[in-house]
Design a protein around this motif. Structure first.
Motif, PDB file in Angstrom:
ATOM      1  N   GLY A 288      49.020  20.035 -12.228  1.00  0.00           N
ATOM      2  CA  GLY A 288      48.106  21.170 -12.153  1.00  0.00           C
ATOM      3  C   GLY A 288      48.092  21.671 -10.728  1.00  0.00           C
ATOM      4  O   GLY A 288      48.794  21.149  -9.866  1.00  0.00           O
ATOM      5  N   GLY A 289      47.315  22.684 -10.458  1.00  0.00           N
ATOM      6  CA  GLY A 289      47.269  23.235  -9.113  1.00  0.00           C
ATOM      7  C   GLY A 289      48.507  24.053  -8.800  1.00  0.00           C
ATOM      8  O   GLY A 289      49.344  24.294  -9.665  1.00  0.00           O
ATOM      9  N   ASN A 290      48.650  24.485  -7.555  1.00  0.00           N
ATOM     10  CA  ASN A 290      49.818  25.285  -7.201  1.00  0.00           C
ATOM     11  C   ASN A 290      50.594  24.706  -6.019  1.00  0.00           C
ATOM     12  O   ASN A 290      51.239  25.428  -5.285  1.00  0.00           O
ATOM     13  N   VAL A 291      50.493  23.414  -5.840  1.00  0.00           N
ATOM     14  CA  VAL A 291      51.270  22.759  -4.788  1.00  0.00           C
ATOM     15  C   VAL A 291      52.137  21.709  -5.469  1.00  0.00           C
ATOM     16  O   VAL A 291      51.634  20.900  -6.240  1.00  0.00           O
ATOM     17  N   GLY A 319      59.419   9.658   7.028  1.00  0.00           N
ATOM     18  CA  GLY A 319      58.904  10.287   5.820  1.00  0.00           C
ATOM     19  C   GLY A 319      59.792  11.433   5.409  1.00  0.00           C
ATOM     20  O   GLY A 319      60.471  12.039   6.237  1.00  0.00           O
ATOM     21  N   ILE A 320      59.795  11.716   4.138  1.00  0.00           N
ATOM     22  CA  ILE A 320      60.587  12.828   3.632  1.00  0.00           C
ATOM     23  C   ILE A 320      59.816  13.539   2.530  1.00  0.00           C
ATOM     24  O   ILE A 320      59.163  12.917   1.701  1.00  0.00           O
ATOM     25  N   LEU A 321      59.873  14.859   2.617  1.00  0.00           N
ATOM     26  CA  LEU A 321      59.092  15.706   1.733  1.00  0.00           C
ATOM     27  C   LEU A 321      60.091  16.503   0.912  1.00  0.00           C
ATOM     28  O   LEU A 321      60.973  17.154   1.465  1.00  0.00           O
ATOM     29  N   THR A 322      59.986  16.435  -0.407  1.00  0.00           N
ATOM     30  CA  THR A 322      60.965  17.108  -1.254  1.00  0.00           C
ATOM     31  C   THR A 322      60.281  18.160  -2.114  1.00  0.00           C
ATOM     32  O   THR A 322      59.246  17.901  -2.719  1.00  0.00           O
ATOM     33  N   LYS A 323      60.909  19.336  -2.147  1.00  0.00           N
ATOM     34  CA  LYS A 323      60.397  20.417  -2.996  1.00  0.00           C
ATOM     35  C   LYS A 323      60.697  20.097  -4.446  1.00  0.00           C
ATOM     36  O   LYS A 323      61.707  19.490  -4.745  1.00  0.00           O
ATOM     37  N   ILE A 324      59.857  20.564  -5.340  1.00  0.00           N
ATOM     38  CA  ILE A 324      60.173  20.424  -6.760  1.00  0.00           C
ATOM     39  C   ILE A 324      60.699  21.758  -7.268  1.00  0.00           C
ATOM     40  O   ILE A 324      61.735  21.838  -7.897  1.00  0.00           O
ATOM     41  N   ASP A 325      59.963  22.819  -6.930  1.00  0.00           N
ATOM     42  CA  ASP A 325      60.420  24.169  -7.285  1.00  0.00           C
ATOM     43  C   ASP A 325      61.112  24.750  -6.053  1.00  0.00           C
ATOM     44  O   ASP A 325      60.487  24.930  -5.017  1.00  0.00           O
ATOM     45  N   GLN A 326      62.409  25.030  -6.176  1.00  0.00           N
ATOM     46  CA  GLN A 326      63.169  25.479  -5.005  1.00  0.00           C
ATOM     47  C   GLN A 326      62.708  26.825  -4.464  1.00  0.00           C
ATOM     48  O   GLN A 326      62.958  27.159  -3.317  1.00  0.00           O
ATOM     49  N   ASN A 327      62.017  27.622  -5.308  1.00  0.00           N
ATOM     50  CA  ASN A 327      61.598  28.939  -4.841  1.00  0.00           C
ATOM     51  C   ASN A 327      60.247  28.912  -4.144  1.00  0.00           C
ATOM     52  O   ASN A 327      59.788  29.906  -3.626  1.00  0.00           O
ATOM     53  N   LYS A 328      59.611  27.761  -4.188  1.00  0.00           N
ATOM     54  CA  LYS A 328      58.273  27.680  -3.612  1.00  0.00           C
ATOM     55  C   LYS A 328      58.324  26.859  -2.337  1.00  0.00           C
ATOM     56  O   LYS A 328      58.657  25.679  -2.374  1.00  0.00           O
TER      57      LYS A 328
END
Lengths: 468, 261
Positions: A288-291, A319-328
């Protein structure tokens, strides 16, 4: 042998140990016996001073004491139960008294273990000034009300209210409860509102959130599983905020699930002398949410004691931060920052990495390592007392902050993060502040930096609860 | 106070050069997101810039309101420099010597200022009232549009929060206790005054458009075209023929693509 009676006056846990682990020094110096062989039957365990605390939790905690078969075991088990009671924060004070059992029903080697306890009648209230908690030059007032053992089963309830001088501060309400009277397994919930300024990136943020957590131990260490839903309102700090930061202002709703595994085998959190720490954190945002992102963090530390009370400490974090949606794109309030007097020394607070008009933008990945040699202060002033709060240290810190480019291979990304690293070394003094924070005054020489980094050469000082 | 002085200073410093080439115009999404009063302001500023012959790059952002230095839309970015809302933008353009009302004399200029103030107070407050206070319009149009870009539950909380702000603003200027009929009467009175001033002229002050024309166009065009649950308002505007013609004239001259965006 049968006539030995030991009577412990009201003593604390520590004195029990010293008194009973070796042979007893009774009036006769030649009198010698092994407390492990003294047969014991615990007839009764008495607890007095109990008001609101529920019987079931007390029975569960104190029951093991009844099973003791020799004197040493009895003392150990009663002390163990006391530690559990203290961890559960059921009482303000717990004292143990061991006596021979008297009366008709007393058995031959019968003993009676008495617990004298005192419950808290009122919640604990404290008011303190916190300096620089939200922004560098402001202090705020924090009022905290804590009521341990609220409903009689070790429930802990705290209420905070803080006020920054010019802005609305925040509040927080926390509730946690041990499960089945086990102090190591707790569930909890909290609700909060907070306000924070991020001068290095020139934005401010109001966050309102709620979280649920479960803490439990396994053979690997202690685990914490947490769900958090937080609404964050981010705004530019002032008119000079870089547009790259301003662009990201607005409302975000993050709903994430996080798991932390911590195995802490150090003897102290601030100035350890031995032991190691492993901390692994995984966070998935997007329920849920938009992040939406996945975040993986690791923190390792190893302390090696040397001669003359000096210690070598090796720390590593990443640490590593990975996007789930590539457009966001992942916004600035979820990214990593690096640099500061307690982490990557020789750089300003979060002053490493990509900047836009002087505002740090953060990045998707970082690594940081530190090698410290801690020694007592020269000539050891205040040895054994005041002086133990201080250590001098020599250090080398290295790290990097960068974005992971998906067009490149993992190998190239790794190369980028290792080739452009920052390096600094120096020496200074560390002061332990309470059991939670430390202050450092260092002289630092940054050796390697990149364009855009805010280098801070020379004397640097910092106070904080997170350091490496 | 310090920040007020700072803002004025900023305005002056930023306005020393002619119109920069990299001006960006920020506003919320026109079709799904923007609310009636915000859109009127955006349209007024765009019309004003078009009338002045100033080029800009239109940028639609869901978070335009939060990005804006004043917290209101629209705003302009000129290099590193930001100006928000109608009056400051007009002032900025005037300070660069690009004013479209330079030909007016003192009396006309103060008359224009008075009309601009009237449009700001009457039409803008009326639009706020209709979109945020009127229960039907709020529930059917304003809340879903304003909340459309946010996930639940923010899609409820944020419109409610904004509604509270609008209420306190309208309360401060005494509009909160008005009924819908009162508000429509206020609009009519304002339109009557404008209609009388316009009379048979091409624009309010002769043959050339001024910022007042831009502002009136922004509000009226929006009120005429907006789809509201009841059409009383649109009907009453249609009675002021010369104002409707003014809108058609401005649209024909400065916009051909307004519907498409």
């Amino acid at each position: 042998m049968g006539a030995v009676h030991a009577k412990a006056p009201e003593t604390t846990m520590e004195s029990h140990r010293t008194q009973f682990e070796g042979p007893s020094n009774d009036t006769d110096p030649n009198f010698n016996f092994d407390i492990r062989t003294v047969p014991v039957k615990v007839d009764r365990v008495v607890i007095d001073g109990v008001g609101k605390t529920k019987n079931d939790i007390l029975e569960k905690t104190l029951k093991p004491v009844l099973s003791a078969t020799n004197f040493k075991e009895m003392v150990e088990k009663s002390t163990q139960a006391k530690i559990v009671l203290e961890k559960l924060e059921l009482f303000k004070k717990v004292d143990i008294l061991i006596d021979t059992s008297k009366g008709k029903n007393a058995s031959t080697n019968g003993y009676e273990v008495q617990y004298h306890v005192e419950e808290r009648k009122y919640p604990i209230l404290n008011v303190k000034m916190e300096l620089g908690a939200h922004s560098a030059n402001e202090s705020d007032v924090v009022v905290r009300m804590k009521s341990p053992n609220l409903f009689g089963r070790g429930e802990l309830c705290t209420l905070d209210y803080s006020r920054v001088f010019k802005d609305d501060g925040g509040y927080g309400f926390q509730f946690s409860k041990p499960i089945n009277g086990d102090p190591d397994i707790r569930i909890g919930a909290n609700v909060y509102k907070g306000y924070a300024e991020f001068p290095w990136s020139s934005f401010k943020e109001i966050s309102r959130g709620t979280a649920l957590h479960l803490m439990f131990p396994t053979i690997l260490g202690s685990h914490c599983l947490k769900w958090e839903g937080v609404w964050r309102e981010m705004r530019a700090l002032n008119r000079n905020t870089s547009f790259a930061v301003r662009e990201q202002s607005g409302h975000t709703l993050k709903s994430s699930i996080q798991h932390v595994l911590m195995r802490d085998r150090r003897d102290d959190k601030i100035l350890p002398t031995k032991g190691y720490l492993v901390k692994l954190t995984q966070e998935y945002a997007g329920l849920g949410g938009n992040v939406e992102f996945v975040k993986n963090d690791v923190e390792l530390q190893y302390n090696l004691p040397l001669v003359f009370d000096s210690i070598i400490q090796l720390s590593l974090a990443g640490g590593i931060l990975t996007k789930i949606d590539q457009n966001k794109d992942i916004k600035i309030n979820d990214r990593y920052f690096l640099g500061g007097p307690l982490t990557l020394r020789g750089f300003t607070v979060n002053g490493v990495g990509p900047h836009s008009d002087g505002n740090a933008l953060g990045a998707d990945a970082y690594w940081l390592s530190g090698l410290h040699l801690y020694t007592p202060l020269p000539f050891r002033p205040g040895k054994g007392g005041f002086g133990e709060m201080f250590r001098s240290h020599f250090f080398v810190t290295a790290g990097n902050l960068g974005n992971v480019n998906l067009m490149e291979t993992a190998k190239e990304n790794f190369k980028n993060l290792t080739e452009t690293f920052r390096l600094s070394y120096g020496l200074g003094v560390v002061l332990r502040l309470g059991g939670i924070a430390r202050l450092e005054i260092n002289y630092v020489i940054p050796v390697r930096s990149q364009n855009g980094d805010n280098v801070d050469r020379g004397f640097q000082y910092g106070i904080g609860i997170s350091f490496l | 106070m310090a920040s007020l002085v700072g803002d004025v200073m900023h305005l002056k410093i930023g306005a020393t050069e002619k119109w920069p080439t990299d001006v960006a115009f920020f506003q919320p999404y026109q079709v799904e997101q923007v609310t009636l009063p915000d859109y009127s302001n955006c349209l007024a500023v765009r019309t004003f810039l078009s009338m002045s012959g100033l080029k800009f790059d239109l940028q639609l952002k869901t978070n335009a309101e939060e990005m804006s230095p004043s917290g209101r839309v629209p705003f302009l970015k000129m290099g590193a420099f930001l100006v928000a809302e109608f009056d400051p933008i007009v002032a900025n353009v005037n300070m660069r010597g690009l004013s479209i009302s330079a030909h007016l004399d003192e009396t006309e200029r103060s008359e224009m200022t008075a009309y601009i103030t009237m449009v700001h107070t009457v039409l803008y407050n009326a639009e706020l009232y209709l979109s945020w206070i009127d229960k039907d319009i709020f529930a059917s149009t304003t809340r879903p549009r304003y909340g459309s870009v946010h996930p639940w539950p923010l899609s409820w909380i944020l419109p409610w929060k904004r509604q509270m702000e609008v209420k306190s603003r309208l309360n401060a200027c005494g509009w909160i206790d008005k009924t819908k009929e009162n508000v429509l009467d206020e609009i009519k009175a304002c339109l009557q005054a404008l209609s009388d001033r316009l009379a048979k002229n091409t624009y309010f002050f002769g043959e050339k458009p001024t910022e007042l024309d831009a502002l009136v166009f922004g509000h009226l065009y929006n009120l005429i075209t907006v789809r509201l649950p009841d059409s009383k308002l649109t009907g009453s505007i249609q009675n002021y023929r010369n104002l409707v013609d003014l809108c058609t004239r401005i649209e024909g001259k400065f916009y051909r693509d307004i519907q498409e965006n």
